[in-house]
Design an enzyme around this catalytic site. Structure first.
Site, mmCIF file in Angstrom:
data_model
loop_
_atom_site.group_PDB
_atom_site.id
_atom_site.type_symbol
_atom_site.label_atom_id
_atom_site.label_comp_id
_atom_site.label_asym_id
_atom_site.label_seq_id
_atom_site.Cartn_x
_atom_site.Cartn_y
_atom_site.Cartn_z
ATOM 1 N N ARG A 121 0.832 -1.191 0.000
ATOM 2 C CA ARG A 121 0.000 0.000 0.000
ATOM 3 C C ARG A 121 0.871 1.246 0.000
ATOM 4 N NH1 ARG A 121 -2.828 2.499 4.421
ATOM 5 N NH2 ARG A 121 -4.671 3.615 3.713
ATOM 6 N N LYS A 186 3.444 -8.003 11.014
ATOM 7 C CA LYS A 186 2.754 -8.129 9.738
ATOM 8 C C LYS A 186 2.985 -9.499 9.112
ATOM 9 C CE LYS A 186 1.696 -5.591 5.530
ATOM 10 N NZ LYS A 186 1.780 -4.280 4.859
ATOM 11 N N ARG A 321 -1.950 3.222 13.850
ATOM 12 C CA ARG A 321 -0.927 2.738 14.757
ATOM 13 C C ARG A 321 -1.507 2.645 16.161
ATOM 14 N NH1 ARG A 321 0.972 1.697 10.680
ATOM 15 N NH2 ARG A 321 2.961 2.265 9.747
#
Length: 324
Positions: A121, A186, A321
């Site tokens: 992204r 991730k 975040r």
């Protein structure tokens, strides 16, 4: 000599002499040596030991179109129209977008053992070593344009999570709008790109990158905490079976989404939301907001509760975040 034939032999992780390889493939030892050099250009580690030959340490789990198809139920397989598998390409999304701009690619699947220009992204690099992770793009046709696509990235994320659960791996969570995490590390990312009429019939390229077995030497290029599926499973996973499990969840979900949209799945998505009802920092361009994340609404917009009330935010240049 097809380089894939050479790869298929070396995939067992054992030593094979140049003479043996040449006899099996019907070429000279010199031709084998040249093909080995090409494989090394892909970034593939190959041990070369005089008197023993060549070996890929740890072996390789190569993608195999026929094996993937064999793992799919007929109802799912019937909707995968074409499968294009390349050893290396700049980006599966780029390939899919280019094709969908000139023809109807609904149900087309693009796979690569390696991406040389993989993107995440906001144009970020997606680290894509050869033969270790999953990089694929699926093209799907929708009517009613961009307005009918609200929440699509969230549905894709939820479908991928369910596919991973099929492989016996639990604890994966969703991060709005298009990431899969495990304990804030991730695991996978999603990149959607649309071609066609923004107000009518369009094709969406659903790009997915999943860390399956990320070599540690590639981790220096990753700018955030990460994890791979092999670390979570504790055993070597079949990428072919994994991809089939993902498609088995994703394809039916896309059909249902075309009828009902994202709203029926809001509660399911919340069950796996990494930041549900937690304090977060929300960065929008140069601006930052702080508040309690209340999940998403029926359109897939993020809900942030602040002193001024609850506000909704859609995609674009928005990053989330957890509050430190």
């Amino acid at each position: 000599m097809a380089i894939r034939s050479l790869l298929s032999i070396l995939a067992d992780g054992r030593f094979h002499s140049g003479r043996e390889l040449g006899e099996v493939l019907g070429v000279s030892r010199s031709a084998i040596w040249k093909q080995i050099r090409k494989l090394e250009e892909f970034g593939l580690e190959i041990y070369s030991v005089k008197g023993r030959g060549y070996r890929v340490p740890g072996g390789l789990d190569l993608l195999d179109v026929e094996q993937i198809k064999a793992e799919l139920e007929p109802a799912v397989l019937s909707q995968i129209k074409d499968v294009e598998l390349e050893l290396s390409m700049p980006s599966t999304n780029q390939q899919a977008v280019q094709q969908s701009q000139v023809t109807n690619c609904h149900g087309s699947l693009y796979l690569a053992e390696q991406q040389t220009a993989g993107r995440g992204r906001r144009g970020r690099q997606w680290v894509s070593p050869f033969g270790r992770n999953l990089y694929f793009s699926l093209v799907w046709r929708f009517e009613n344009g961009a307005a009918a696509l609200e929440g699509l990235s969230l549905l894709v994320g939820l479908s991928l999570l369910k596919g991973i659960q099929r492989m016996g791996i639990a604890g994966v969570q969703l991060k709005w709008p298009n990431d899969l995490l495990w304990k804030d590390r991730k695991l996978a990312g999603i990149l959607l790109e649309m071609t066609g009429d923004a107000s009518g019939d369009c094709q969406v390229v659903i790009g997915v990158g999943i860390n399956v077995e990320m070599p540690l030497e590639h981790s220096v290029a990753i700018d955030q905490p990460w994890i791979d599926l092999q670390s979570l499973a504790g055993v070597k996973l079949s990428r072919n079976k994994l991809l089939a499990a993902l498609l088995s969840e994703l394809v039916p979900a896309l059909n249902q989404f075309a009828k009902d949209g994202f709203s029926p799945l809001v509660d399911q998505w919340h069950e796996h939301h990494a930041y549900q009802d937690q304090m977060i920092n929300l960065n929008i361009g140069q601006n930052a907001l702080e508040g309690v994340c209340r999940g998403v609404d029926a359109s897939g917009a993020l809900l942030l509760e602040t002193a001024e009330g609850t506000q909704s935010f859609h995609g674009g240049e928005v990053s989330v975040r957890r509050k430190a």
